[in-house]
Design a protein around this motif. Structure first.
Motif, short mmCIF file in Angstrom:
data_model
loop_
_atom_site.label_atom_id
_atom_site.label_comp_id
_atom_site.label_asym_id
_atom_site.label_seq_id
_atom_site.Cartn_x
_atom_site.Cartn_y
_atom_site.Cartn_z
N PHE A 148 0.80 -1.19 -0.15
CA PHE A 148 0.11 0.03 -0.20
C PHE A 148 0.64 1.23 -0.03
CE2 PHE A 148 -2.36 -3.41 2.26
CZ PHE A 148 -3.62 -3.42 1.40
N ARG A 149 2.21 1.33 -0.20
CA ARG A 149 3.11 2.27 0.01
C ARG A 149 2.98 3.39 -1.22
NH1 ARG A 149 8.39 -0.69 1.97
NH2 ARG A 149 7.60 -1.41 3.90
N THR A 150 2.28 2.91 -2.42
CA THR A 150 2.12 3.77 -3.22
C THR A 150 0.55 4.48 -3.54
OG1 THR A 150 1.47 2.16 -4.98
CG2 THR A 150 3.71 2.71 -4.90
N MET A 151 -0.06 3.99 -2.24
CA MET A 151 -1.78 4.45 -2.30
C MET A 151 -1.62 5.98 -2.10
SD MET A 151 -4.24 3.73 1.03
CE MET A 151 -4.03 2.24 0.69
N THR A 152 -2.82 6.60 -2.70
CA THR A 152 -2.79 8.03 -3.01
C THR A 152 -3.33 8.43 -1.69
OG1 THR A 152 -4.90 8.02 -3.85
CG2 THR A 152 -3.45 7.87 -5.49
N ASP A 153 -3.18 9.81 -1.47
CA ASP A 153 -3.60 10.60 -0.28
C ASP A 153 -5.17 10.46 -0.22
OD1 ASP A 153 -1.18 11.06 0.70
OD2 ASP A 153 -1.22 13.16 -0.01
N GLU A 154 -5.73 10.34 -1.35
CA GLU A 154 -7.46 10.48 -1.45
C GLU A 154 -7.68 9.13 -1.00
OE1 GLU A 154 -5.43 11.64 -3.70
OE2 GLU A 154 -6.04 13.74 -3.72
N ASP A 155 -6.82 7.86 -1.24
CA ASP A 155 -7.40 6.67 -0.74
C ASP A 155 -6.94 6.33 0.62
OD1 ASP A 155 -8.41 5.43 -2.96
OD2 ASP A 155 -6.57 4.54 -3.98
N LEU A 156 -6.03 7.02 1.09
CA LEU A 156 -5.45 6.65 2.43
C LEU A 156 -6.53 7.36 3.67
CD1 LEU A 156 -3.32 5.34 4.39
CD2 LEU A 156 -2.03 7.75 4.01
N THR A 157 -7.40 8.38 2.87
CA THR A 157 -8.13 8.99 3.83
C THR A 157 -9.70 8.77 3.41
OG1 THR A 157 -8.01 10.98 2.53
CG2 THR A 157 -6.67 11.09 4.19
N THR A 158 -9.86 7.82 2.68
CA THR A 158 -11.30 7.62 2.38
C THR A 158 -11.91 6.35 3.09
OG1 THR A 158 -11.00 8.30 0.01
CG2 THR A 158 -12.80 6.66 0.43
N LYS A 159 -12.68 6.77 3.99
CA LYS A 159 -13.31 5.75 4.78
C LYS A 159 -14.34 4.98 4.15
CE LYS A 159 -15.57 5.77 9.60
NZ LYS A 159 -16.09 6.50 10.86
N ALA A 160 -15.26 5.69 3.31
CA ALA A 160 -16.26 4.96 2.81
C ALA A 160 -16.70 5.51 1.28
CB ALA A 160 -17.52 5.22 3.66
N LEU A 161 -17.30 4.94 0.61
CA LEU A 161 -17.68 5.41 -0.76
C LEU A 161 -19.18 4.81 -1.07
CD1 LEU A 161 -16.47 6.67 -3.37
CD2 LEU A 161 -15.85 4.35 -4.22
N PHE A 162 -19.61 5.68 -1.70
CA PHE A 162 -20.93 5.45 -2.43
C PHE A 162 -21.09 5.61 -3.93
CE2 PHE A 162 -25.40 6.77 -3.86
CZ PHE A 162 -26.05 5.73 -3.69
N VAL A 163 -21.33 4.76 -4.69
CA VAL A 163 -21.28 4.73 -6.24
C VAL A 163 -22.41 4.46 -6.72
CG1 VAL A 163 -19.88 4.13 -8.09
CG2 VAL A 163 -18.89 4.29 -5.93
N GLN A 164 -22.90 4.89 -7.73
CA GLN A 164 -24.03 4.75 -8.68
C GLN A 164 -23.42 4.65 -10.05
OE1 GLN A 164 -27.51 6.88 -7.29
NE2 GLN A 164 -28.34 4.97 -6.48
N ALA A 165 -23.72 3.76 -11.00
CA ALA A 165 -23.36 3.57 -12.17
C ALA A 165 -24.38 3.04 -13.21
CB ALA A 165 -22.03 2.62 -12.31
N VAL A 166 -24.22 3.28 -14.47
CA VAL A 166 -25.47 3.16 -15.40
C VAL A 166 -25.12 2.09 -16.62
CG1 VAL A 166 -27.33 3.79 -16.81
CG2 VAL A 166 -26.73 4.83 -14.69
N LYS A 167 -25.46 1.35 -17.01
CA LYS A 167 -25.06 0.53 -18.26
C LYS A 167 -25.57 1.11 -19.18
CE LYS A 167 -25.01 -4.22 -19.80
NZ LYS A 167 -25.43 -5.83 -19.77
N PRO A 168 -24.52 1.44 -20.34
CA PRO A 168 -24.72 2.18 -21.45
C PRO A 168 -26.02 1.48 -22.38
CG PRO A 168 -22.45 2.09 -21.17
CD PRO A 168 -23.15 0.96 -20.07
N ALA A 169 -27.05 2.34 -22.67
CA ALA A 169 -27.76 1.58 -23.56
C ALA A 169 -27.34 1.39 -25.07
CB ALA A 169 -29.09 2.69 -23.97
#
Length: 315
Positions: A293-314
């Protein structure tokens, strides 16, 4: 604490302890939790301009009950598919939770918020009952006595897909073929994907199941689950020690950061419509990170949770 975590992992090699591991997952044994989770996903789907009336829904990792799926059915879905690696959910618990969720919808109960469930995400700007989605006309159809009887029959006859309402429970699932391609309007998960070992295969399967225009909605966390004193201390543990901590558990944490999930969702062919991270200060210094994990970004290192919504292209 780390020594205790290692000791617990080693105990899983003792046969009587190993048999107890798959007894419970916690969470979906509460009707109010299930109601809260489904309505959070539904509200954010609506606010994102996506399909807020999916008729066929699939859930990855329903856990101790099929309660979130039952909430989806009571909000208008006709068919629900639950996929897990163990049959945690049992008939009596499912029926009890079903009756309790019916009461919550009938009462137009507010969405249980962080006061009641402080660790549950995604967060909402308002926790009032979503009458803008679940209108009186829609609820009259959803909660009609004959429809409630049909849902109960489906619950009592799992995997019978012949009726107008069906509940399918696939346990264990290890093959994408358990769900027909292009057959699902919405696939969702709650605090599950951080535990999945083969993420790429799983995301590929979830995307394949969606119809064109279908929605994926996932909440995931990146905390150590009290295996370390620091919330993100699991990223400081070497691979050999982590193997001892996991022991013979069928799953623990895959330890992948938020960026891995975003990358794999995109690779599966879905278009991300909404990604909301919860970031807090890191409890560990970069010098303490394990080699992986030494190359982990600062954003990843401080992200405790994530909500994602995504759509399948028509098309």
């Amino acid at each position: 604490m780390l020594l205790k975590s290692v000791a617990r992992g080693l105990l899983t090699y003792v046969p009587p302890v190993e048999k107890l591991i798959a007894k419970s997952t916690r969470g979906t044994d509460s009707a109010r939790y299930c109601y809260s989770v489904w309505l959070r996903h539904l509200v954010l789907t609506h606010e994102g301009g996506l399909d807020d009336n999916p008729r066929v829904v699939a859930e990855l990792g329903p856990g101790d009950s099929l309660g979130i799926g039952l909430a989806a059915l009571l909000a208008g879905a006709d068919h629900y598919v639950g996929l897990d690696i163990f049959a945690y959910a049992d008939a009596s618990r499912n029926l009890a939770i079903f009756d309790q969720i019916v009461e919550l919808f009938t009462a137009r109960a507010a969405i249980p918020d962080s006061t009641e469930f402080p660790e549950v995400k995604p967060y909402l700007p308002s926790y009032g009952f979503p009458a803008q989605i679940l209108t009186e006309e829609r609820l009259a159809r959803c909660l009609a006595p004959e429809r409630l009887r049909a849902i109960r029959r489906a619950l009592e006859n799992l995997n019978d897909e012949s009726g107008p309402i069906s509940i399918v429970y696939r346990v264990p699932w290890f093959d994408a073929a358990v769900v027909r391609r292009d057959s699902i309007d919405m696939v969702f998960s709650q605090a599950v994907l951080e535990h999945v070992d083969d993420l790429e295969t799983t995301y590929t399967a979830l995307a394949a199941w969606l119809k064109p225009g279908g929605v994926a909605s996932h909440q995931m966390g990146f905390v150590s689950h009290k295996l370390t004193p620091e919330w993100n201390g699991h990223w400081t543990i070497s691979e050999p020690v982590w193997k001892l901590i996991r022991g013979r558990r069928p799953y623990l944490l895959n330890r992948e950061p938020a960026s891995t999930h975003i990358r794999l969702i995109k690779r599966s062919g879905l278009n991300i419509s909404n990604a909301v991270p919860v970031r807090i200060k890191s409890d560990v210094g970069r010098e303490s990170l394990a080699r992986r994990f030494r190359t982990m970004t600062d954003e990843d290192l401080t992200t405790k949770a994530l909500f994602v919504q995504a759509v399948k292209p028509a098309g």
